[in-house]
Write a protein that holds these residues in place. Structure first.
Motif, short mmCIF file in Angstrom:
data_model
loop_
_atom_site.label_atom_id
_atom_site.label_comp_id
_atom_site.label_asym_id
_atom_site.label_seq_id
_atom_site.Cartn_x
_atom_site.Cartn_y
_atom_site.Cartn_z
N GLY A 1 0.80 -1.23 0.00
CA GLY A 1 0.00 0.00 0.00
C GLY A 1 0.83 1.27 0.00
O GLY A 1 0.32 2.36 0.18
N HIS A 2 2.18 1.15 -0.20
CA HIS A 2 3.02 2.34 -0.14
C HIS A 2 3.18 3.03 -1.49
O HIS A 2 3.76 4.10 -1.57
CB HIS A 2 4.39 2.01 0.44
N LEU A 3 2.68 2.39 -2.56
CA LEU A 3 2.83 3.01 -3.88
C LEU A 3 1.58 3.84 -4.17
O LEU A 3 0.50 3.30 -4.29
CB LEU A 3 2.99 1.91 -4.94
N ASP B 1 8.14 18.59 1.40
CA ASP B 1 9.08 19.08 0.39
C ASP B 1 8.40 19.40 -0.94
O ASP B 1 9.06 19.90 -1.86
CB ASP B 1 10.27 18.12 0.20
N LEU B 2 7.10 19.11 -1.05
CA LEU B 2 6.38 19.49 -2.27
C LEU B 2 5.89 20.92 -2.09
O LEU B 2 4.69 21.19 -1.96
CB LEU B 2 5.23 18.52 -2.55
N ILE B 3 6.84 21.81 -2.01
CA ILE B 3 6.56 23.20 -1.65
C ILE B 3 7.41 24.09 -2.55
O ILE B 3 8.38 23.62 -3.14
CB ILE B 3 6.96 23.49 -0.19
N LEU C 1 1.93 24.77 -1.55
CA LEU C 1 2.13 23.52 -0.80
C LEU C 1 1.23 22.47 -1.44
O LEU C 1 0.07 22.76 -1.73
CB LEU C 1 1.67 23.66 0.66
N ALA C 2 1.76 21.27 -1.67
CA ALA C 2 0.93 20.16 -2.15
C ALA C 2 0.89 19.10 -1.05
O ALA C 2 1.91 18.48 -0.74
CB ALA C 2 1.51 19.57 -3.43
N LEU C 3 -0.28 18.95 -0.45
CA LEU C 3 -0.41 18.09 0.73
C LEU C 3 -1.45 17.01 0.46
O LEU C 3 -2.56 17.31 -0.01
CB LEU C 3 -0.87 18.95 1.92
N ARG C 4 -1.08 15.75 0.76
CA ARG C 4 -2.06 14.67 0.57
C ARG C 4 -3.34 15.01 1.32
O ARG C 4 -3.27 15.40 2.50
CB ARG C 4 -1.48 13.37 1.10
N SER C 5 -4.47 14.85 0.66
CA SER C 5 -5.74 15.27 1.27
C SER C 5 -6.08 14.44 2.51
O SER C 5 -6.89 14.87 3.33
CB SER C 5 -6.87 15.20 0.25
N HIS D 1 1.65 13.24 9.67
CA HIS D 1 0.75 13.41 8.53
C HIS D 1 -0.58 12.70 8.84
O HIS D 1 -1.61 13.07 8.31
CB HIS D 1 1.36 12.83 7.25
N LYS D 2 -0.49 11.70 9.70
CA LYS D 2 -1.69 10.89 9.99
C LYS D 2 -2.33 11.22 11.34
O LYS D 2 -3.52 11.07 11.50
CB LYS D 2 -1.34 9.41 9.93
N GLN D 3 -1.50 11.60 12.32
CA GLN D 3 -2.09 11.89 13.63
C GLN D 3 -1.59 13.24 14.15
O GLN D 3 -0.40 13.57 13.99
CB GLN D 3 -1.76 10.78 14.63
C1 LIG Z 1 10.92 14.59 4.40
C2 LIG Z 1 9.48 14.33 4.06
C3 LIG Z 1 8.79 15.19 3.21
C4 LIG Z 1 7.44 14.98 2.92
N1 LIG Z 1 6.78 15.87 2.12
C5 LIG Z 1 5.45 15.69 1.88
C6 LIG Z 1 4.73 16.64 1.09
O1 LIG Z 1 5.29 17.64 0.61
N2 LIG Z 1 3.41 16.42 0.88
C7 LIG Z 1 2.75 15.33 1.42
O2 LIG Z 1 1.55 15.17 1.20
N3 LIG Z 1 3.41 14.42 2.17
C8 LIG Z 1 4.73 14.59 2.41
N4 LIG Z 1 5.40 13.67 3.18
C9 LIG Z 1 4.66 12.55 3.76
C10 LIG Z 1 4.84 11.24 3.03
O3 LIG Z 1 4.54 11.37 1.66
C11 LIG Z 1 3.93 10.15 3.65
O4 LIG Z 1 2.59 10.46 3.44
C12 LIG Z 1 4.11 10.03 5.11
O5 LIG Z 1 5.48 9.91 5.39
C13 LIG Z 1 3.33 8.81 5.62
O6 LIG Z 1 3.82 7.69 4.94
P1 LIG Z 1 2.92 6.40 4.60
O7 LIG Z 1 1.64 6.90 4.01
O8 LIG Z 1 3.75 5.65 3.59
O9 LIG Z 1 2.75 5.69 5.89
C14 LIG Z 1 6.75 13.87 3.49
C15 LIG Z 1 7.45 12.99 4.33
C16 LIG Z 1 8.80 13.21 4.61
C17 LIG Z 1 9.52 12.26 5.54
#
Ligand SMILES: Cc1cc2nc3c(=O)[nH]c(=O)nc-3n(C[C@H](O)[C@H](O)[C@H](O)COP(=O)(O)O)c2cc1C
Length: 307
Positions: A132-134, A171-173, A184-188, A222-224
């Motif tokens: 599920g990581h891809l 880093d998607l900034i 900023l691009a952030l996973r919803s 990102h999750k909690q």
């Molecule tokens: C250094 C670093 C930068 C990241 N940058 C972003 C980002 O710009 N946007 C985003 O949505 N998630 C970002 N993430 C989160 C990861 O894409 C991922 O969602 C998070 O680490 C949870 O991983 P998992 O879903 O594989 O468990 C970043 C994570 C790390 C460690």
């Protein structure tokens, strides 16, 4: 133990290399080209979403532009992305254009290693699909690595709202200089995403390379959400205007006011204005670049400092 000479033939290069670079860096420049025109977009393009893979810039470069990355010291072309215009966003008095990435190629490895390495990387990504990581197709991930030819700085984003606090790496900034936005691009699925849309302000701490392990550990947020600011293993310092807790050891702290947000595929794309910008220290900032870019620089005898 794999013999060193055998390793490149059986193991793919890492997709991303964490490296230490003193900002601001112009080591790699980006040029947008379209019928009879070109523009330097080194500080004016950013990734807007991963799935589909989209690039945003302040320039409207017609239907089928190319985005080229080259080494500023040697002029060597490192890679190219072929774009297709998808949409535009009007925010305040400015417009941002969104492009799908349709194709791409890099020149960091010679043939046949380039194709072989891509094959090994793609095979490994497909294996990880089961866990599920891809979250993107291997071809798109290859294109994303090309977008990382320009090393991307890593920040920690702080969010502080009544009943919710958080800090996580991104880093998607990046700046969209001509329009004056910062995106900023952030996973919803990020737990703070709805709060950010509501409170419309964040603080970005530019992270020293020496804090890599701490930065990576915070990706769980990102999750909690963060239970408590005091739970963090490093000192904080309030940002200038908004008083949002930022990292005291940050090289630079920027406060952003979010002026527009929209979902693009699996991501929420935020357009922001910079409300304040303070340099707190000088030194190496944590960056990510493509593994094949670092391999290229090793061959040239000028690798980025690894962390
Ligand atoms: C250094 C670093 C930068 C990241 N940058 C972003 C980002 O710009 N946007 C985003 O949505 N998630 C970002 N993430 C989160 C990861 O894409 C991922 O969602 C998070 O680490 C949870 O991983 P998992 O879903 O594989 O468990 C970043 C994570 C790390 C460690």
């Amino acid at each position: 133990m794999l013999k060193d000479w055998l390793r490149p033939y059986v193991r793919p290069l890492p997709q991303w290399s964490p490296v230490a670079i003193v900002p601001p860096s112009q080591i790699v420049v980006a040029t947008l080209r379209w019928v009879g025109n070109s523009a330097d977009v080194t500080t004016d393009h950013t990734v807007a979403s991963l799935n589909p893979l989209m690039i945003a810039t302040s320039f409207d470069a017609g239907q089928l532009p190319t985005l080229e990355y080259s080494d500023s010291a040697t002029g060597k072309a490192l890679g190219i992305l072929r774009l297709v215009r998808a949409d535009s966003i009007a925010a305040e008095e400015a417009a941002i254009t969104l492009y799908h990435v349709k194709a791409g190629a890099h020149r960091c490895l010679g043939w046949p290693r380039r194709s072989w390495n891509a094959w090994l990387q793609n095979r490994s990504m497909l294996k990880n699909r089961a866990s599920g990581h891809l979250n993107m197709e291997p071809a798109a991930a290859q294109h994303l690595m090309i977008a990382y030819l320009r090393p991307r700085p890593v920040v920690l984003v702080s969010v502080d709202a009544p009943g919710h606090r958080n800090i996580f790496p991104m880093d998607l900034i990046g700046p969209l200089e001509r329009s004056g936005f910062f995106s900023l691009a952030l996973r919803s699925t990020n737990v703070s995403q709805p709060i950010m849309r509501e409170v419309r302000r964040v603080a970005l701490s530019s992270m020293p390379a020496s804090m890599k392990a701490t930065v990576y550990k915070l990706s769980e947020h990102h999750k909690q959400p963060l239970a408590n600011w005091d739970a963090l293993p490093f000192p904080l310092r309030p940002s200038r205007e908004f008083g949002i807790p930022a990292v005291a050891a940050a090289l630079r702290v920027r406060e952003l006011t979010i002026v527009h947000s929209q979902e693009i595929g699996l991501h929420t794309f935020f357009l922001c204005r910079i409300a304040s910008d303070e340099n707190w220290a000088e030194g190496d900032q944590l960056h990510h670049t493509a593994g094949f870019h670092q391999a290229y620089r090793h061959r040239q005898g000028m690798p980025f400092k690894e962390v």
